[in-house]
Design a protein around this motif. Sequence first.
Motif, PDB file in Angstrom:
ATOM      1  N   ALA A 101       1.063  -1.313  -0.077  1.00  0.00           N
ATOM      2  CA  ALA A 101       0.110  -0.098   0.020  1.00  0.00           C
ATOM      3  C   ALA A 101       1.029   1.385   0.043  1.00  0.00           C
ATOM      4  CB  ALA A 101      -0.853  -0.171   1.225  1.00  0.00           C
ATOM      5  N   LEU A 102       1.862   1.321   0.596  1.00  0.00           N
ATOM      6  CA  LEU A 102       2.927   2.187   0.734  1.00  0.00           C
ATOM      7  C   LEU A 102       3.636   2.503  -0.654  1.00  0.00           C
ATOM      8  CD1 LEU A 102       4.734   1.785   4.052  1.00  0.00           C
ATOM      9  CD2 LEU A 102       2.624   3.380   3.770  1.00  0.00           C
ATOM     10  N   THR A 103       3.655   1.532  -1.070  1.00  0.00           N
ATOM     11  CA  THR A 103       4.319   1.468  -2.834  1.00  0.00           C
ATOM     12  C   THR A 103       3.257   2.340  -3.540  1.00  0.00           C
ATOM     13  OG1 THR A 103       5.418  -0.356  -2.552  1.00  0.00           O
ATOM     14  CG2 THR A 103       5.191   0.473  -4.662  1.00  0.00           C
ATOM     15  N   GLU A 104       2.117   2.003  -3.585  1.00  0.00           N
ATOM     16  CA  GLU A 104       0.953   2.781  -4.387  1.00  0.00           C
ATOM     17  C   GLU A 104       0.974   4.054  -3.957  1.00  0.00           C
ATOM     18  OE1 GLU A 104      -2.789   0.957  -4.397  1.00  0.00           O
ATOM     19  OE2 GLU A 104      -1.863  -1.105  -4.867  1.00  0.00           O
ATOM     20  N   ALA A 105       1.106   4.578  -2.486  1.00  0.00           N
ATOM     21  CA  ALA A 105       0.961   5.808  -2.141  1.00  0.00           C
ATOM     22  C   ALA A 105       2.320   6.408  -2.420  1.00  0.00           C
ATOM     23  CB  ALA A 105       0.562   6.061  -0.944  1.00  0.00           C
ATOM     24  N   GLN A 106       3.449   5.940  -2.982  1.00  0.00           N
ATOM     25  CA  GLN A 106       4.622   6.400  -3.142  1.00  0.00           C
ATOM     26  C   GLN A 106       5.281   7.172  -1.684  1.00  0.00           C
ATOM     27  OE1 GLN A 106       6.809   6.911  -6.228  1.00  0.00           O
ATOM     28  NE2 GLN A 106       5.444   4.827  -6.150  1.00  0.00           N
ATOM     29  N   ILE A 107       5.252   6.287  -0.780  1.00  0.00           N
ATOM     30  CA  ILE A 107       5.452   6.641   0.618  1.00  0.00           C
ATOM     31  C   ILE A 107       6.632   5.868   1.037  1.00  0.00           C
ATOM     32  CG2 ILE A 107       5.036   7.019   2.949  1.00  0.00           C
ATOM     33  CD1 ILE A 107       2.097   7.583   2.288  1.00  0.00           C
ATOM     34  N   PRO A 108       7.959   6.419   0.971  1.00  0.00           N
ATOM     35  CA  PRO A 108       9.080   5.272   1.482  1.00  0.00           C
ATOM     36  C   PRO A 108       8.849   5.063   2.827  1.00  0.00           C
ATOM     37  CG  PRO A 108       9.834   7.798   1.146  1.00  0.00           C
ATOM     38  CD  PRO A 108       8.310   7.696   0.878  1.00  0.00           C
ATOM     39  N   ALA A 109       9.484   4.011   3.284  1.00  0.00           N
ATOM     40  CA  ALA A 109       9.614   3.476   4.623  1.00  0.00           C
ATOM     41  C   ALA A 109      11.007   3.363   4.894  1.00  0.00           C
ATOM     42  CB  ALA A 109       8.738   2.186   4.651  1.00  0.00           C
ATOM     43  N   ILE A 110      11.531   3.747   6.102  1.00  0.00           N
ATOM     44  CA  ILE A 110      12.851   3.454   6.641  1.00  0.00           C
ATOM     45  C   ILE A 110      12.642   2.616   7.700  1.00  0.00           C
ATOM     46  CG2 ILE A 110      15.041   4.405   7.525  1.00  0.00           C
ATOM     47  CD1 ILE A 110      14.272   6.970   5.636  1.00  0.00           C
ATOM     48  N   THR A 111      13.427   1.409   7.880  1.00  0.00           N
ATOM     49  CA  THR A 111      13.572   0.722   9.261  1.00  0.00           C
ATOM     50  C   THR A 111      14.594   0.748   9.751  1.00  0.00           C
ATOM     51  OG1 THR A 111      13.188  -1.758   9.932  1.00  0.00           O
ATOM     52  CG2 THR A 111      14.302  -1.625   7.720  1.00  0.00           C
ATOM     53  N   LEU A 112      14.495   0.950  11.184  1.00  0.00           N
ATOM     54  CA  LEU A 112      15.609   1.023  12.124  1.00  0.00           C
ATOM     55  C   LEU A 112      16.010  -0.077  12.618  1.00  0.00           C
ATOM     56  CD1 LEU A 112      14.611   4.357  14.179  1.00  0.00           C
ATOM     57  CD2 LEU A 112      15.717   4.087  11.954  1.00  0.00           C
ATOM     58  N   SER A 113      15.355  -1.283  12.205  1.00  0.00           N
ATOM     59  CA  SER A 113      15.776  -2.581  13.131  1.00  0.00           C
ATOM     60  C   SER A 113      15.734  -3.651  12.289  1.00  0.00           C
ATOM     61  CB  SER A 113      14.831  -2.714  14.327  1.00  0.00           C
ATOM     62  OG  SER A 113      14.925  -3.826  14.858  1.00  0.00           O
ATOM     63  N   VAL A 114      14.660  -3.955  11.214  1.00  0.00           N
ATOM     64  CA  VAL A 114      14.714  -5.209  10.612  1.00  0.00           C
ATOM     65  C   VAL A 114      15.735  -5.434   9.760  1.00  0.00           C
ATOM     66  CG1 VAL A 114      12.929  -6.423   8.753  1.00  0.00           C
ATOM     67  CG2 VAL A 114      12.055  -4.715  10.569  1.00  0.00           C
ATOM     68  N   ARG A 115      16.265  -6.688   9.934  1.00  0.00           N
ATOM     69  CA  ARG A 115      17.571  -7.031   9.199  1.00  0.00           C
ATOM     70  C   ARG A 115      17.094  -8.154   8.204  1.00  0.00           C
ATOM     71  NH1 ARG A 115      22.539  -6.573  13.492  1.00  0.00           N
ATOM     72  NH2 ARG A 115      21.946  -4.823  14.420  1.00  0.00           N
ATOM     73  N   SER A 116      16.030  -8.706   7.914  1.00  0.00           N
ATOM     74  CA  SER A 116      15.520  -9.641   7.095  1.00  0.00           C
ATOM     75  C   SER A 116      16.128  -9.602   5.795  1.00  0.00           C
ATOM     76  CB  SER A 116      14.220  -9.808   7.182  1.00  0.00           C
ATOM     77  OG  SER A 116      13.561 -10.924   5.969  1.00  0.00           O
ATOM     78  N   GLY A 117      17.069 -10.599   5.331  1.00  0.00           N
ATOM     79  CA  GLY A 117      17.473 -10.507   4.027  1.00  0.00           C
ATOM     80  C   GLY A 117      16.310 -10.709   2.766  1.00  0.00           C
ATOM     81  N   ILE A 118      15.422 -11.734   3.138  1.00  0.00           N
ATOM     82  CA  ILE A 118      14.255 -11.938   2.226  1.00  0.00           C
ATOM     83  C   ILE A 118      13.522 -10.832   2.168  1.00  0.00           C
ATOM     84  CG2 ILE A 118      12.401 -13.547   2.034  1.00  0.00           C
ATOM     85  CD1 ILE A 118      13.873 -15.744   3.634  1.00  0.00           C
ATOM     86  N   LEU A 119      13.098  -9.914   3.088  1.00  0.00           N
ATOM     87  CA  LEU A 119      12.236  -8.972   2.945  1.00  0.00           C
ATOM     88  C   LEU A 119      12.644  -7.967   2.149  1.00  0.00           C
ATOM     89  CD1 LEU A 119       9.743  -7.265   3.814  1.00  0.00           C
ATOM     90  CD2 LEU A 119      10.908  -6.740   5.736  1.00  0.00           C
ATOM     91  N   MET A 120      14.001  -7.865   2.052  1.00  0.00           N
ATOM     92  CA  MET A 120      14.664  -6.779   1.129  1.00  0.00           C
ATOM     93  C   MET A 120      14.520  -7.327   0.024  1.00  0.00           C
ATOM     94  SD  MET A 120      15.802  -3.638   0.791  1.00  0.00           S
ATOM     95  CE  MET A 120      16.230  -3.062   2.441  1.00  0.00           C
ATOM     96  N   GLU A 121      14.965  -8.600  -0.279  1.00  0.00           N
ATOM     97  CA  GLU A 121      14.887  -9.068  -1.556  1.00  0.00           C
ATOM     98  C   GLU A 121      13.753  -8.902  -2.202  1.00  0.00           C
ATOM     99  OE1 GLU A 121      16.197 -13.241  -1.246  1.00  0.00           O
ATOM    100  OE2 GLU A 121      18.137 -12.781  -0.479  1.00  0.00           O
ATOM    101  N   ASP A 122      12.457  -9.287  -1.544  1.00  0.00           N
ATOM    102  CA  ASP A 122      11.129  -9.248  -2.058  1.00  0.00           C
ATOM    103  C   ASP A 122      10.999  -7.638  -2.349  1.00  0.00           C
ATOM    104  OD1 ASP A 122      10.452 -11.599  -1.631  1.00  0.00           O
ATOM    105  OD2 ASP A 122       9.523 -11.580   0.074  1.00  0.00           O
ATOM    106  N   ALA A 123      11.330  -6.694  -1.629  1.00  0.00           N
ATOM    107  CA  ALA A 123      11.249  -5.381  -1.856  1.00  0.00           C
ATOM    108  C   ALA A 123      11.808  -5.018  -3.097  1.00  0.00           C
ATOM    109  CB  ALA A 123      11.623  -4.507  -0.387  1.00  0.00           C
ATOM    110  N   LEU A 124      13.148  -5.416  -3.452  1.00  0.00           N
ATOM    111  CA  LEU A 124      13.860  -4.856  -4.574  1.00  0.00           C
ATOM    112  C   LEU A 124      12.912  -5.604  -5.918  1.00  0.00           C
ATOM    113  CD1 LEU A 124      17.466  -5.314  -3.390  1.00  0.00           C
ATOM    114  CD2 LEU A 124      16.123  -3.271  -3.736  1.00  0.00           C
ATOM    115  N   LYS A 125      12.650  -6.661  -5.827  1.00  0.00           N
ATOM    116  CA  LYS A 125      11.851  -7.373  -6.910  1.00  0.00           C
ATOM    117  C   LYS A 125      10.529  -6.740  -7.207  1.00  0.00           C
ATOM    118  CE  LYS A 125      13.862 -12.040  -6.212  1.00  0.00           C
ATOM    119  NZ  LYS A 125      13.250 -13.563  -5.586  1.00  0.00           N
TER     120      LYS A 125
END
Length: 358
Positions: A101-125
């Motif tokens: 939903a944030l993508t559709e609204a063009q709102i960037p999100a900055i995480t201070l804690s989440v280190r998941s590699g899988i989540l970032m891979e999904d985000a890039l794809k």
Amino acid sequence: MKSAVLASLFATIGAVASPALAAGLTFAVVAPTEGPLAILGQQVRDGARFAAAANGDTVVEIAEACDETDGAGIAGQIIAADARAAIGFLCTEGLAAALPALTEAQIPAITLSVRSGILMEDALKKKWPLFRLAPGPKAEAEKAVEVITRDWKSEPFALIDDGTIHARELVEAVRLQLEEIGMKATFVDTFRPAQEQQLTLVRRLAKTGVTHVFVGGDRTDVAVLARDAKAEKVSLALLGGEALLGADPLVPMTDGVQAIALPDYQALPDGKSATAAMQAEGIVAEGYVLPAHAAVSVVAAAAADGGDLIEKLTTGTFATALGPVAFGSDHELRDNPYRLLVWRDGAFTPADAEKEGE
């Protein structure tokens, strides 16, 4: 839950921007308000609010539950607040659910804690606007390899771990990267953790002839190993990971033990002024306080020139209380945030500037 935190972080960042650059920005700050993580959530809110208040910007606080109930609700609150960005996101659940939903609204999100590699891979794809101010999952091992290849080139060394999942994976990642460049450990082993003494391990290491040891283990085990090596008059240079920063009231650490970890930003030049200003307002700049402050500063500066905020975040370099911050095309920190620390006079402090290549 993570997405909610990120949205909050971006919102906070915008709010912190200086009036001349990005006055009137609204930032969403996503962080826990209840439960065991509430104290960390308060740190996020303190840092973001302080940065925003200095510039007259607006912070909208959004609670992060850190369970399956997070997600759409967090994204909806961020969008309804007309937030420019969201920061925080201490947990993965809400962050992952909110990102579409944030993508559709063009709102960037900055995480201070989440280190998941899988989540970032999904985000890039999926082209989700997720940015990580926390270290990536490979950063600890990469910094260890950098230090070992620089300082241990001519030294016989050992790689040992305590058998836990993180320690085993960390040591294995270090081993594989070192062997790729032709550095092979003299001794590789798993030791028994949580022992009152490690004399047997010290003697085994001494028998192999190693002089340097990378330890995948917690603070207590490394403190015991250093103490027993000193008692046995066995000279071992010990290097561990971030786990060495854990508390240990029972076994004193030995001067000279090194750790790959995040520094205490309060004590670094870029963090001192922000820390002093916060102290004057009764805020202790510990934990996530300075990272949240930095996240707000990043978004504010990126928004200052107008244009596509997500593109600006990807290409710019921003002055913050953590030092210069820049994201790569992978939305990870361009510079590894881990540093080589050394135990001196009762605390881990950054190693000398020459060794750190600064």
